[in-house]
Every structure is written in C-alpha cells, then in structure tokens.
Design a protein around this motif. Structure first.
Motif, PDB file in Angstrom:
ATOM      1  N   ALA A  37     -22.478  50.708  38.837  1.00  0.00           N
ATOM      2  CA  ALA A  37     -22.561  50.533  37.389  1.00  0.00           C
ATOM      3  C   ALA A  37     -22.245  49.075  37.064  1.00  0.00           C
ATOM      4  O   ALA A  37     -22.275  48.216  37.928  1.00  0.00           O
ATOM      5  N   ASP A  38     -21.961  48.800  35.800  1.00  0.00           N
ATOM      6  CA  ASP A  38     -21.696  47.416  35.399  1.00  0.00           C
ATOM      7  C   ASP A  38     -20.532  46.853  36.191  1.00  0.00           C
ATOM      8  O   ASP A  38     -19.668  47.571  36.669  1.00  0.00           O
ATOM      9  N   PHE A  39     -20.514  45.520  36.330  1.00  0.00           N
ATOM     10  CA  PHE A  39     -19.451  44.862  37.076  1.00  0.00           C
ATOM     11  C   PHE A  39     -18.961  43.662  36.280  1.00  0.00           C
ATOM     12  O   PHE A  39     -19.650  43.162  35.385  1.00  0.00           O
ATOM     13  N   LYS A  40     -17.766  43.206  36.621  1.00  0.00           N
ATOM     14  CA  LYS A  40     -17.160  42.060  35.939  1.00  0.00           C
ATOM     15  C   LYS A  40     -17.568  40.782  36.669  1.00  0.00           C
ATOM     16  O   LYS A  40     -17.241  40.602  37.836  1.00  0.00           O
ATOM     17  N   PRO A  41     -18.286  39.872  36.025  1.00  0.00           N
ATOM     18  CA  PRO A  41     -18.701  38.630  36.691  1.00  0.00           C
ATOM     19  C   PRO A  41     -17.546  37.651  36.813  1.00  0.00           C
ATOM     20  O   PRO A  41     -16.527  37.761  36.131  1.00  0.00           O
ATOM     21  N   VAL A  48      -7.492  38.700  42.926  1.00  0.00           N
ATOM     22  CA  VAL A  48      -6.519  39.012  43.971  1.00  0.00           C
ATOM     23  C   VAL A  48      -7.251  39.787  45.059  1.00  0.00           C
ATOM     24  O   VAL A  48      -7.862  40.824  44.781  1.00  0.00           O
ATOM     25  N   ALA A  49      -7.215  39.265  46.291  1.00  0.00           N
ATOM     26  CA  ALA A  49      -7.947  39.879  47.399  1.00  0.00           C
ATOM     27  C   ALA A  49      -6.985  40.317  48.491  1.00  0.00           C
ATOM     28  O   ALA A  49      -6.100  39.547  48.906  1.00  0.00           O
ATOM     29  N   ALA A 105     -11.017  34.175  59.980  1.00  0.00           N
ATOM     30  CA  ALA A 105     -12.086  35.026  59.456  1.00  0.00           C
ATOM     31  C   ALA A 105     -11.489  36.272  58.803  1.00  0.00           C
ATOM     32  O   ALA A 105     -10.640  36.936  59.406  1.00  0.00           O
ATOM     33  N   SER A 106     -11.948  36.590  57.585  1.00  0.00           N
ATOM     34  CA  SER A 106     -11.350  37.670  56.806  1.00  0.00           C
ATOM     35  C   SER A 106     -12.403  38.558  56.159  1.00  0.00           C
ATOM     36  O   SER A 106     -13.506  38.109  55.822  1.00  0.00           O
ATOM     37  N   ALA A 107     -12.025  39.814  55.931  1.00  0.00           N
ATOM     38  CA  ALA A 107     -12.837  40.752  55.160  1.00  0.00           C
ATOM     39  C   ALA A 107     -11.886  41.629  54.354  1.00  0.00           C
ATOM     40  O   ALA A 107     -10.816  42.006  54.843  1.00  0.00           O
ATOM     41  N   GLY A 108     -12.268  41.943  53.105  1.00  0.00           N
ATOM     42  CA  GLY A 108     -11.374  42.753  52.305  1.00  0.00           C
ATOM     43  C   GLY A 108     -11.930  43.111  50.950  1.00  0.00           C
ATOM     44  O   GLY A 108     -13.106  42.861  50.637  1.00  0.00           O
ATOM     45  N   ILE A 109     -11.086  43.716  50.145  1.00  0.00           N
ATOM     46  CA  ILE A 109     -11.434  44.159  48.796  1.00  0.00           C
ATOM     47  C   ILE A 109     -10.679  43.312  47.781  1.00  0.00           C
ATOM     48  O   ILE A 109      -9.493  43.004  47.968  1.00  0.00           O
ATOM     49  N   ALA A 110     -11.366  42.924  46.699  1.00  0.00           N
ATOM     50  CA  ALA A 110     -10.751  42.065  45.684  1.00  0.00           C
ATOM     51  C   ALA A 110     -10.838  42.714  44.308  1.00  0.00           C
ATOM     52  O   ALA A 110     -11.741  43.519  44.024  1.00  0.00           O
ATOM     53  N   TYR A 111      -9.896  42.333  43.450  1.00  0.00           N
ATOM     54  CA  TYR A 111      -9.862  42.831  42.066  1.00  0.00           C
ATOM     55  C   TYR A 111      -9.884  41.624  41.134  1.00  0.00           C
ATOM     56  O   TYR A 111      -9.118  40.672  41.318  1.00  0.00           O
ATOM     57  N   ARG A 112     -10.752  41.669  40.117  1.00  0.00           N
ATOM     58  CA  ARG A 112     -10.913  40.575  39.175  1.00  0.00           C
ATOM     59  C   ARG A 112     -10.219  40.886  37.852  1.00  0.00           C
ATOM     60  O   ARG A 112     -10.498  41.909  37.218  1.00  0.00           O
ATOM     61  N   PHE A 113      -9.331  39.996  37.444  1.00  0.00           N
ATOM     62  CA  PHE A 113      -8.635  40.160  36.157  1.00  0.00           C
ATOM     63  C   PHE A 113      -9.285  39.273  35.100  1.00  0.00           C
ATOM     64  O   PHE A 113      -9.771  38.198  35.401  1.00  0.00           O
TER      65      PHE A 113
END
Length: 221
Positions: free
Chosen positions: A29-33, A41-42, A213-221
């Motif tokens: 669905a929609d996402f925050k650009p 924060v990742a 080298a990194s991989a992960g999940i991030a949250y945008r405020f």
C-alpha cells in the motif's frame, strides 16, 4: 584487486536483493517517502570483514616472516539518519564486533589476542530518487576504531592503538508498507593501527580496511 572484487560482488548481491525486495514492495500500500526532516532508524545484521595486511617485525625492524590475520565478525547494529534536504542526509551507525587476531606464516598459525572494537561511522549521504520505492544512495565520512576488552592468548601480550579512519558507502532503501523499508548497505572503511606485541619486542603497522556489509529493516519518522 582482491578488495575491489569483494566490493563488486557485495554490491552485485545488494542489487539482486534490492530488485527482489522492490518487486514485493510494488504490491504494498502507500509508503512514506524520504524527504527533508525525515529520521530513519535501521536495525541491521552486519558483517565486518577486515581486509588486513601487516608484517610483524622486531623492535629493530627485522621482518619476522609473520603477518597479522584478523577474522570476520557478524553482529547486530543500529543506524540513525537525518535528512537535511530531500536528497542529503547524515547517518551514524552503532555496533560492536569481536575479533580474533593471529600471527600467521609459512609454518605458523597461532592465536595471539581476542578483542572487541567499537567502530562508530558517520557519513554524509546523497539519496537518489528519495520519493521512490527503490532509492539508492552513496556516502562518505569518518570512523573511530576503539579497541576494548582485549584478552591475550598463548603467552602473547598485544596492545592495539585506537584511532580515526575514513569510509565510503553505497546502499539502497526499498520502501515497504507505510513507514517501513528494507535496507541494504555496504561500507569500505580505511583504517590502520599500530600493534605492540610483548611490550614492543615485536611490532606491526596493520592496515585493517574492513568491508562492512549490512541488511535490515528501517522505520521512517
């Protein structure tokens, strides 16, 4: 050449994963650009892979025939980014990794020291396509290697000098639903240190120059 090959292989892997993640994100669905004022924060899983080189010499400068070897380490890390404009951001990463140091040679492979390092990295980044679901970026900055919690082994006494280094960076953010995104990131850190063994009886100037080298999940405020 070996370092460049590793970087290219890492970037190729990041690209493949980003395309796969992007395909999935296309159905979200929609996402925050990304935009001015955004904070990201990742939480990542990070592999620190030293590309070390360092001859071990006597205090008089005579080559002992031994070299320094440092193993890889995979650890959790956190990244914090702030966007000054839609395209320009600053990122800081926090994490600590544990490494085994060996003295190796034609007939030698001995553990001499085990240590932790706190290597915060701060980079200034440029983000391409910040309003898109797939947004790559590049960056450059500085780091500080702080060695702590060292444990000597096999009768050796090792001391490592903490200090500053530089870093370059490339990565990609793939927007998921809402404020969530998937992040892939690779940094090349340029750092050297002085190692003193047995109170200076042996010394080495070590170029560590790790790939991070990194991989992960991030949250945008």
């Amino acid at each position: 050449m070996a370092v460049m090959t590793r970087i290219l292989k890492t970037l190729a892997g990041l690209g493949i994963l980003a395309l796969a993640a992007g395909a999935g994100a296309g159905h979200a669905a929609d996402f925050k650009p990304k935009q001015k004022g955004t904070i990201i924060v990742a939480a990542r899983i990070t592999t620190v892979a030293p590309d070390e080189s360092g001859d071990i010499k006597t205090a008089a400068g005579v080559d002992s025939g031994l070299n320094v070897d440092v193993n890889n380490s995979t650890v959790p890390t956190l990244g914090f980014s702030y966007f000054f404009t839609d395209h320009i951001a600053v990122e800081g990463i926090l994490g600590t990794s544990k490494h085994q140091i060996k003295a190796v040679g034609p007939a030698t492979d001995v553990k001499v020291h085990e240590t932790w390092v706190l290597p915060p990295v701060v980079t200034l980044q440029y983000h391409f396509n910040p309003a898109g679901k797939v947004s790559p970026y590049v960056g450059a900055g500085v780091n500080y290697m702080n060695w702590y919690g060292g444990k000597d082994q096999n009768g050796f006494k090792v001391r490592l000098k903490s200090g500053l280094g530089t870093a370059v960076q490339a990565g990609v953010d793939v927007a998921l639903k809402g404020p969530w995104s998937f992040n892939l990131d690779v940094k090349k850190v340029f750092y050297n240190t002085d190692a003193r063994i047995n109170n200076g009886a042996l010394v080495s100037k070590v170029d560590l120059d790790p790939i991070v080298a990194s991989a992960g999940i991030a949250y945008r405020f």
